[in-house]
Motif scaffolding. Structure first.
Motif, PDB file in Angstrom:
ATOM      1  N   PRO A 169      40.487  52.715   9.514  1.00  0.00           N
ATOM      2  CA  PRO A 169      40.311  53.849  10.448  1.00  0.00           C
ATOM      3  C   PRO A 169      41.612  54.111  11.221  1.00  0.00           C
ATOM      4  N   VAL A 170      41.827  55.380  11.521  1.00  0.00           N
ATOM      5  CA  VAL A 170      43.040  55.794  12.237  1.00  0.00           C
ATOM      6  C   VAL A 170      42.628  56.594  13.465  1.00  0.00           C
ATOM      7  N   VAL A 171      43.252  56.268  14.610  1.00  0.00           N
ATOM      8  CA  VAL A 171      42.989  57.002  15.857  1.00  0.00           C
ATOM      9  C   VAL A 171      44.035  58.102  15.985  1.00  0.00           C
ATOM     10  N   THR A 172      43.592  59.321  16.308  1.00  0.00           N
ATOM     11  CA  THR A 172      44.514  60.443  16.494  1.00  0.00           C
ATOM     12  C   THR A 172      43.872  61.453  17.421  1.00  0.00           C
ATOM     13  N   ARG A 173      44.554  62.611  17.586  1.00  0.00           N
ATOM     14  CA  ARG A 173      44.040  63.685  18.431  1.00  0.00           C
ATOM     15  C   ARG A 173      43.851  64.933  17.594  1.00  0.00           C
ATOM     16  N   LYS A 174      42.798  65.671  17.904  1.00  0.00           N
ATOM     17  CA  LYS A 174      42.625  66.983  17.313  1.00  0.00           C
ATOM     18  C   LYS A 174      43.380  68.010  18.146  1.00  0.00           C
ATOM     19  N   LEU A 175      43.755  69.100  17.538  1.00  0.00           N
ATOM     20  CA  LEU A 175      44.414  70.194  18.244  1.00  0.00           C
ATOM     21  C   LEU A 175      43.461  71.371  18.348  1.00  0.00           C
ATOM     22  N   ALA A 176      43.367  71.977  19.526  1.00  0.00           N
ATOM     23  CA  ALA A 176      42.517  73.142  19.729  1.00  0.00           C
ATOM     24  C   ALA A 176      43.160  74.360  19.069  1.00  0.00           C
ATOM     25  N   ASN A 177      42.423  75.474  19.114  1.00  0.00           N
ATOM     26  CA  ASN A 177      42.935  76.695  18.479  1.00  0.00           C
ATOM     27  C   ASN A 177      44.212  77.205  19.130  1.00  0.00           C
ATOM     28  N   GLY A 219      46.531  75.326  20.264  1.00  0.00           N
ATOM     29  CA  GLY A 219      47.590  74.356  20.049  1.00  0.00           C
ATOM     30  C   GLY A 219      47.593  73.195  21.027  1.00  0.00           C
ATOM     31  N   GLU A 220      46.697  73.209  22.027  1.00  0.00           N
ATOM     32  CA  GLU A 220      46.671  72.117  22.991  1.00  0.00           C
ATOM     33  C   GLU A 220      45.955  70.903  22.395  1.00  0.00           C
ATOM     34  N   LEU A 221      46.312  69.727  22.943  1.00  0.00           N
ATOM     35  CA  LEU A 221      45.670  68.499  22.482  1.00  0.00           C
ATOM     36  C   LEU A 221      44.196  68.520  22.843  1.00  0.00           C
ATOM     37  N   ASP A 222      43.368  68.200  21.852  1.00  0.00           N
ATOM     38  CA  ASP A 222      41.923  68.193  22.072  1.00  0.00           C
ATOM     39  C   ASP A 222      41.435  66.755  22.122  1.00  0.00           C
ATOM     40  N   GLN A 223      40.215  66.511  21.761  1.00  0.00           N
ATOM     41  CA  GLN A 223      39.592  65.202  21.918  1.00  0.00           C
ATOM     42  C   GLN A 223      40.171  64.160  20.951  1.00  0.00           C
ATOM     43  N   PHE A 224      39.994  62.885  21.361  1.00  0.00           N
ATOM     44  CA  PHE A 224      40.371  61.778  20.481  1.00  0.00           C
ATOM     45  C   PHE A 224      39.360  61.671  19.354  1.00  0.00           C
ATOM     46  N   VAL A 225      39.865  61.319  18.155  1.00  0.00           N
ATOM     47  CA  VAL A 225      38.975  61.136  16.998  1.00  0.00           C
ATOM     48  C   VAL A 225      39.418  59.897  16.225  1.00  0.00           C
ATOM     49  N   VAL A 226      38.437  59.280  15.551  1.00  0.00           N
ATOM     50  CA  VAL A 226      38.708  58.171  14.639  1.00  0.00           C
ATOM     51  C   VAL A 226      38.386  58.671  13.230  1.00  0.00           C
ATOM     52  N   SER A 256      35.284  57.739  -6.735  1.00  0.00           N
ATOM     53  CA  SER A 256      34.809  59.078  -6.380  1.00  0.00           C
ATOM     54  C   SER A 256      35.817  60.121  -6.827  1.00  0.00           C
ATOM     55  N   ASN A 257      35.248  61.242  -7.315  1.00  0.00           N
ATOM     56  CA  ASN A 257      36.095  62.366  -7.695  1.00  0.00           C
ATOM     57  C   ASN A 257      36.328  63.344  -6.559  1.00  0.00           C
ATOM     58  N   ASN A 258      35.594  63.157  -5.496  1.00  0.00           N
ATOM     59  CA  ASN A 258      35.692  64.056  -4.341  1.00  0.00           C
ATOM     60  C   ASN A 258      36.317  63.314  -3.149  1.00  0.00           C
ATOM     61  N   GLU A 259      37.032  64.085  -2.353  1.00  0.00           N
ATOM     62  CA  GLU A 259      37.599  63.505  -1.125  1.00  0.00           C
ATOM     63  C   GLU A 259      36.560  63.586  -0.020  1.00  0.00           C
ATOM     64  N   LYS A 260      36.308  62.431   0.622  1.00  0.00           N
ATOM     65  CA  LYS A 260      35.301  62.370   1.680  1.00  0.00           C
ATOM     66  C   LYS A 260      35.929  61.695   2.900  1.00  0.00           C
ATOM     67  N   ILE A 261      35.695  62.288   4.033  1.00  0.00           N
ATOM     68  CA  ILE A 261      36.288  61.770   5.276  1.00  0.00           C
ATOM     69  C   ILE A 261      35.230  61.813   6.373  1.00  0.00           C
ATOM     70  N   VAL A 262      35.165  60.730   7.147  1.00  0.00           N
ATOM     71  CA  VAL A 262      34.289  60.702   8.317  1.00  0.00           C
ATOM     72  C   VAL A 262      35.184  60.789   9.568  1.00  0.00           C
ATOM     73  N   MET A 263      34.755  61.624  10.517  1.00  0.00           N
ATOM     74  CA  MET A 263      35.480  61.782  11.777  1.00  0.00           C
ATOM     75  C   MET A 263      34.527  61.481  12.925  1.00  0.00           C
ATOM     76  N   ILE A 264      34.889  60.487  13.725  1.00  0.00           N
ATOM     77  CA  ILE A 264      34.093  60.125  14.907  1.00  0.00           C
ATOM     78  C   ILE A 264      34.805  60.740  16.124  1.00  0.00           C
ATOM     79  N   ASN A 265      34.145  61.676  16.794  1.00  0.00           N
ATOM     80  CA  ASN A 265      34.715  62.345  17.960  1.00  0.00           C
ATOM     81  C   ASN A 265      34.356  61.579  19.229  1.00  0.00           C
ATOM     82  N   LEU A 266      35.368  61.140  19.952  1.00  0.00           N
ATOM     83  CA  LEU A 266      35.121  60.435  21.212  1.00  0.00           C
ATOM     84  C   LEU A 266      34.743  61.423  22.307  1.00  0.00           C
ATOM     85  N   ASN A 267      33.939  60.944  23.241  1.00  0.00           N
ATOM     86  CA  ASN A 267      33.431  61.773  24.335  1.00  0.00           C
ATOM     87  C   ASN A 267      34.552  62.050  25.343  1.00  0.00           C
TER      88      ASN A 267
END
Length: 584
Positions: A158-166, A168-175, A185-196
């Motif tokens: 898992p990697v901790v990073t930040r999402k960017l809002a529309n 361009g500002e930094l949005d919530q932390f996500v894992v 698997s032939n498909n790319e699958k990603i889980v994103m956990i959004n921190l409060n």
């Protein structure tokens, strides 16, 4: 260098030295030592408390991230979730049935952890409906910051990073973590956990840490901060760009977990914040020290003041002796050393006063002689002006008579008579402004008779000051110089303007001509002569007037001479005007 002996110091200063070394300095040193020791203890305790506070913030943040990492790990190994996203569905109905059977279960994690806001799944499976927490990995997502920044490591852990809002500002932390436990698997699958966000804000809004907190990632960029003075929310800001106070104390808590490798929590506290409470107690310390000063200070001041006053009284009386003022010290004489000195001084003064009585009478006579000398000097200055002035007038009449061979003298003789009458009235030290101006008018008429149309003049004065008294013949010497030295060398067009006005408590006299002006060397000689205290000599014009005005007014008058070659000369005379200098 002369050495100062202790006995050369005044008694009052000796008492003050005793007070300084016995009371003042010990109290000051005691309070300074107490303050420094207390400040150091408080500082040490504050540092320890803030270290614990920052460590608690770092631990809580790590715990919130670990909750998200744990959920991501569970979903990574969840066969139902992987099957839901890997299966190719024939129709949307088939996907909805599979979604209801598998995906709804992962929402059970959200209410359990306060640090988790939501869980999102991303896939590039075209048969999956992107709704209800499932999103498509399209071109927009592939170009997003969270996708690009985690592409290298999300398949491993898992990697901790930040999402960017529309905007361009930094949005919530996500894992973020890739879901491919089998690797087939032939498909790319990603889980994103959004921190409060509220959890993050409450976490960093702790009041136990007294400074600014910076969450810095592995690239030394600020992920989150309590420093509102920086624009870290609009885009990533480098921690090195933070303007830290020079006396700042830094606290660091580093993360040693794989998903936040090289991340650190940095706390910055200005030195003054650590000692704020101690400094707030300074008034109390000062009040305590002041109370310790008051009683001994008042006592020392009273004793020193009493001794100083009595000794100073004797010294003042003794200093008057050199001016032959033999005054006794009044009041009761006491039995201490100062009292004995007072009695002996009075006895000595009385005896000396009796011995020099005759000498004192002689001194009074000497003073009278000095006053007579001053009066003689004043008369001498006045007498220097009359012959010089009368000579010029008589020479003017004589030359005019020789040149014209006529007897047009009625008017000129009238004016001359007026000048002669004024010349013999030196018993009058002061005349009115009107009388002085009448004399000037007579003189200028004589000059005009001499020069003809070559010279014109204009006299203007304020009627309100016509009865004010000024020194006799204090203006006319300047008018004479303007006529003889300024206008006479001209061939034509000579003008003399005289203005006499009142300016508050002074009379301002301005005499202006358009003559040749005063040569520079002669101008310097005139200015220098004004400050020479000579009674006799060749300079019997304006320098004598200057000396007379100085005798009458001391430093209260002023004479200004302004000249310019071929543009004339201006004299500005400032004469003090007193309330009793008015004649009616």
């Amino acid at each position: 260098m002369k050495k100062i002996h202790f006995n050369d110091i005044r008694i009052r200063n000796k008492l003050l030295l005793i007070y300084m070394f016995s009371v003042f300095l010990p109290i000051i040193l005691t309070n300074v030592i107490f303050y420094n020791v207390t400040s150091e203890n408080v500082r040490t305790q504050k540092i320890h408390d803030n270290e614990l506070a920052l460590r608690q913030v770092a631990t809580n943040f790590k715990q919130g991230v670990e909750d998200a990492v744990g959920i991501a790990s569970v979903l990574y190994a969840d066969a139902f979730v992987n099957k839901l996203l890997d299966t190719s569905y024939d129709s949307p109905v088939d996907f909805i049935l599979a979604y209801n059977n598998n995906f709804r279960d992962i929402n059970k994690y959200t209410p359990v952890y306060s640090s988790i806001r939501s869980i999102h799944l991303y896939t590039d499976n075209p048969t999956v409906i992107t709704a209800g927490g499932i999103f498509s990995i399209d071109q927009q997502q592939q170009s997003s910051h969270w996708y690009q920044s985690t592409s290298e490591f999300r398949s491993k852990y898992p990697v901790v990073t930040r999402k960017l809002a529309n905007d361009g500002e930094l949005d919530q932390f996500v894992v973020v973590r890739a879901l491919d436990a089998t690797g087939r698997s032939n498909n790319e699958k990603i889980v994103m956990i959004n921190l409060n966000e509220r959890f993050i804000e409450q976490l960093f809004a702790t009041e136990t840490f007294e400074g600014k907190i910076y969450l810095v990632n592995e690239e030394n960029n600020i992920e989150y901060s309590t420093d509102d003075s920086m624009l870290w929310r609009s885009s990533y800001a480098a921690y090195d760009a933070v303007d830290l106070p020079k006396d700042a104390i830094l606290f660091e808590e580093e993360y040693d977990v794989q998903y936040m490798s090289n991340w650190k929590m940095v706390g910055v506290i200005p030195e003054k914040n650590l000692l704020a409470e101690v400094r707030n107690s300074i008034p109390s310390i000062l009040y305590l020290a002041l109370w310790n000063f008051v009683i001994p200070t008042l006592f020392i001041i009273y004793i020193a003041g009493n001794i100083h006053f009595r000794l100073n009284t004797i010294v003042r009386k003794m200093r008057k002796v050199k001016d032959q003022q033999f005054e006794l010290i009044p009041g009761k004489t006491f039995n201490d050393e100062i009292g004995v000195l007072t009695r002996e001084y009075n006895r000595m003064t009385k005896k000396i006063k009796d011995l020099i009585n005759d000498v004192y009478i002689v001194r009074i006579q000497k003073k009278d002689l000095e006053l007579q000398k001053k009066e003689t000097q004043l008369k001498a200055l006045q007498s220097q002006i009359n012959p010089h002035f009368l000579f010029n007038v008589l020479e003017t009449i004589r030359m005019r008579s020789l040149l014209k061979h006529e007897k047009e003298t009625a008017t000129i003789i009238h004016n001359m008579a007026q000048l002669l009458r004024n010349s013999i009235t030196w018993d009058r030290d002061f005349v009115t402004v009107r009388e002085e101006l009448q004399l000037i008018h007579a003189f200028l008429e004589i000059q005009k008779y001499r020069f003809g149309d070559k010279m014109q003049y204009d006299i203007h004065f304020d009627d309100a000051i016509e009865h004010v008294l000024i020194p006799n013949m204090s203006i006319i010497p300047f008018v004479e110089n303007a006529s003889i030295h300024g206008i006479e060398p001209l061939k034509a067009g000579g003008i003399i303007n005289i203005v006499v006005e009142q300016a508050i408590d002074h009379i301002i006299v301005e005499i202006r001509d358009n003559g040749l002006g005063i040569p520079k060397d002669k101008y310097q000689t005139i200015i220098q002569s004004l400050h020479e205290e000579e009674i006799a000599g060749e300079r019997i014009g304006i320098s004598n007037v200057f000396q007379r005005l100085k005798m009458y007014y001391q430093e209260g008058f002023d004479v200004q001479i302004k000249t310019r070659k071929d543009h004339g000369t201006t004299i500005i005379l400032k004469i003090p005007m007193k309330a009793d200098d008015v004649a009616y």
